[in-house]
Design a protein around this motif. Structure first.
Motif, short mmCIF file in Angstrom:
data_model
loop_
_atom_site.label_atom_id
_atom_site.label_comp_id
_atom_site.label_asym_id
_atom_site.label_seq_id
_atom_site.Cartn_x
_atom_site.Cartn_y
_atom_site.Cartn_z
N ASN A 118 0.81 -0.97 -0.14
CA ASN A 118 -0.08 -0.45 -0.37
C ASN A 118 1.20 1.19 -0.35
OD1 ASN A 118 -2.31 -1.79 -0.10
ND2 ASN A 118 -2.77 -1.19 2.12
N GLU A 119 1.93 1.62 -1.32
CA GLU A 119 2.33 2.45 -0.97
C GLU A 119 1.47 3.23 -1.12
OE1 GLU A 119 6.68 4.09 -3.52
OE2 GLU A 119 5.82 2.16 -3.91
N PRO A 120 2.22 5.07 -1.14
CA PRO A 120 1.03 6.11 -0.87
C PRO A 120 0.63 6.46 -2.64
CG PRO A 120 1.53 6.45 1.02
CD PRO A 120 2.93 5.09 0.59
N LYS A 121 -0.02 7.10 -3.03
CA LYS A 121 -0.45 7.80 -4.14
C LYS A 121 0.48 8.82 -4.08
CE LYS A 121 -2.88 7.62 -7.39
NZ LYS A 121 -2.94 6.83 -8.49
N ILE A 122 0.43 9.89 -2.87
CA ILE A 122 1.01 10.75 -2.51
C ILE A 122 2.25 10.77 -2.03
CG2 ILE A 122 0.77 13.53 -1.81
CD1 ILE A 122 -2.34 13.08 -2.27
N SER A 123 3.30 11.27 -1.95
CA SER A 123 4.86 10.92 -1.62
C SER A 123 5.00 12.16 -0.91
CB SER A 123 6.11 10.44 -3.29
OG SER A 123 7.06 10.71 -2.32
N HIS A 124 4.19 12.88 0.31
CA HIS A 124 4.69 13.62 1.18
C HIS A 124 6.20 14.13 1.21
CE1 HIS A 124 2.33 16.70 3.66
NE2 HIS A 124 1.50 16.01 3.46
N SER A 125 6.21 15.14 1.17
CA SER A 125 7.52 16.14 1.79
C SER A 125 8.13 15.26 2.70
CB SER A 125 7.57 17.65 2.11
OG SER A 125 6.22 17.81 2.87
N LYS A 126 9.51 16.04 2.81
CA LYS A 126 10.12 15.85 4.50
C LYS A 126 10.19 15.86 5.47
CE LYS A 126 15.12 16.27 5.42
NZ LYS A 126 15.56 14.97 5.09
N PHE A 127 9.09 17.05 5.74
CA PHE A 127 9.10 17.27 7.33
C PHE A 127 7.47 16.06 7.51
CE2 PHE A 127 10.10 21.32 5.93
CZ PHE A 127 10.57 21.63 7.23
N ASP A 128 7.24 15.75 6.34
CA ASP A 128 5.76 14.90 7.02
C ASP A 128 5.57 13.00 6.68
OD1 ASP A 128 3.91 16.98 8.76
OD2 ASP A 128 4.06 18.05 6.64
N LYS A 129 6.55 12.88 5.67
CA LYS A 129 6.60 11.87 5.50
C LYS A 129 6.51 10.80 6.17
CE LYS A 129 9.22 9.31 1.33
NZ LYS A 129 8.36 10.29 0.43
N GLU A 130 7.18 10.31 7.08
CA GLU A 130 7.16 9.66 8.02
C GLU A 130 5.32 9.54 8.21
OE1 GLU A 130 9.12 7.85 12.08
OE2 GLU A 130 10.17 9.70 10.75
N LYS A 131 4.93 10.52 9.06
CA LYS A 131 3.40 10.62 9.66
C LYS A 131 2.91 10.38 8.59
CE LYS A 131 4.32 13.36 13.34
NZ LYS A 131 4.18 14.46 14.34
N TYR A 132 2.76 10.83 7.15
CA TYR A 132 1.67 10.54 6.43
C TYR A 132 1.99 8.95 5.81
CZ TYR A 132 -0.97 11.25 1.88
OH TYR A 132 -1.90 10.86 1.53
N ILE A 133 2.92 8.63 5.69
CA ILE A 133 2.75 7.28 5.54
C ILE A 133 2.59 6.24 6.71
CG2 ILE A 133 4.40 5.35 5.24
CD1 ILE A 133 6.31 7.23 3.66
N LYS A 134 2.62 6.62 7.76
CA LYS A 134 1.56 5.92 9.72
C LYS A 134 -0.06 5.81 9.36
CE LYS A 134 5.52 6.10 12.39
NZ LYS A 134 6.23 7.22 13.29
N ILE A 135 -0.21 6.96 9.05
CA ILE A 135 -1.52 7.00 8.43
C ILE A 135 -2.36 6.05 7.26
CG2 ILE A 135 -3.78 9.39 8.04
CD1 ILE A 135 -2.70 10.76 9.35
N LEU A 136 -1.94 5.79 5.93
CA LEU A 136 -1.54 4.97 5.41
C LEU A 136 -1.77 3.76 5.06
CD1 LEU A 136 -3.14 5.94 2.42
CD2 LEU A 136 -2.48 7.44 3.81
N GLN A 137 -0.87 3.83 5.86
CA GLN A 137 -0.09 1.67 6.35
C GLN A 137 -0.49 1.57 7.97
OE1 GLN A 137 3.46 2.04 4.60
NE2 GLN A 137 3.75 2.17 2.56
N ASP A 138 -0.03 2.47 8.37
CA ASP A 138 0.33 1.56 9.87
C ASP A 138 -0.56 2.43 11.22
OD1 ASP A 138 0.66 0.09 11.85
OD2 ASP A 138 2.82 0.83 12.50
N ILE A 139 -2.09 2.58 10.78
CA ILE A 139 -2.84 3.73 12.04
C ILE A 139 -2.42 3.43 13.49
CG2 ILE A 139 -4.56 3.71 10.22
CD1 ILE A 139 -6.14 2.27 11.69
#
Length: 303
Positions: free
Chosen positions: A110-131
């Motif tokens: 489940n790789e996110p469609k939106i690849s986030h900026s450096k600041f928020d990438k880790e947290k955004y991926i957690k929301i999409l993959q590991d809530i």
């Protein structure tokens, strides 16, 4: 340039949508989330479409098939987080229609469609993959957005979740502006006064610096310079709070980084207090940045 009214399905046509590493962190707060959710809820109740705003993207040429998000990352991020929460609430057999709005094709994890900026990438991926790793007490930033919407979807009866999800996914809520390969995205970015949190002079100068760095060198080199010079000075965990603190300067408040960049511009001869106002600070930097080459750019960052 081409503008189209579209539903969120426009993301399906993009293999990946990248938010440039140098764009500012996610800054929307509860007042923005509340308005955003209430507008969508009212749109659903009245069965009418509601304009959420514009998104400006530029497709990149080359081997990598992706589009760069020039403007609209705050709205895109907010909408996709809400959509992910709704997606998780759906029955398993109801999710297939919405998966392509959130995740890339052909990815097992489940790789996110939106690849986030450096600041928020880790947290955004957690929301999409590991809530399960989300801080449920966080009221700010990416996690704050998730926690706010997680509470607000309780406004809906369980039986209405699918219909609400379908409505906001299918309705033409967006105007998507596509830039051509030869169009200068920095000029477009500079002319936009985004809804929500106004860009500081520091934000605008940083965008100009690293947009120029990518064009003069490569994204890899620009990232290296960002981490070595800019992040180490202004955006490290130890320094970020200091530089983002607002200080009264006359009738307005300015963050410390703007005050520093103002003083630096005077020393470098970019800013003349006798001729220029502080409102011209970012444009003066941009004019200078446009004229310098790779070596001069690195020297500017080094100072």
């Amino acid at each position: 340039m081409e503008a189209r009214e579209n539903s969120f399905s426009f993301v399906v046509n993009e293999n990946e949508m990248r938010i440039p590493f140098f764009q500012r962190a996610y800054v929307w707060r509860e007042e923005h989330w509340e308005q955003f959710f209430n507008d969508l809820k009212e749109s659903f109740a009245n069965k009418k479409e509601h304009f959420l705003g514009s998104v400006i993207i530029k497709r990149q040429q080359g081997q990598d098939n992706f589009s760069m998000v020039i403007d609209g990352q705050q709205r895109l991020t907010t909408f996709s987080i809400l959509l992910k929460i709704l997606y998780d609430e759906l029955e398993v057999d109801e999710r297939d229609d919405f998966r392509s709005l959130l995740f890339k094709k052909y990815t097992k994890n489940n790789e996110p469609k939106i690849s986030h900026s450096k600041f928020d990438k880790e947290k955004y991926i957690k929301i999409l993959q590991d809530i399960n790793s989300i801080d449920l007490k966080d009221k700010d930033g990416i996690f704050g957005c998730y926690n706010y919407f997680k509470t607000r979807i309780k406004d809906f009866d369980k039986n209405d979740i699918f219909d609400f999800t379908k409505h906001i996914a299918d309705s033409k809520l967006w105007v998507v502006v596509y830039l051509n390969a030869n169009e200068d995205e920095q000029k477009i970015f500079d002319s936009i006064n985004s809804t929500g949190e106004k860009l500081t002079a520091t934000d605008i100068i940083k965008n100009a610096l690293f947009d120029k760095a990518i064009k003069e060198t490569s994204e890899e080199q620009a990232t290296n310079w960002y981490e070595k010079y800019w992040e180490a000075t202004f955006e490290g965990k130890e320094n970020l709070g200091f530089w983002n603190t607002e200080i009264p300067t006359g009738r307005v408040k300015r963050v410390r980084s703007e005050i520093f960049l103002h003083a630096f511009a005077i020393i470098k001869g970019l800013f003349d207090p006798e001729k220029h106002s502080l409102e011209k600070l970012s444009s003066l930097y941009k004019d200078h940045i446009r004229t310098i080459d790779e070596k001069e750019l690195e020297n500017l960052l080094l100072y």
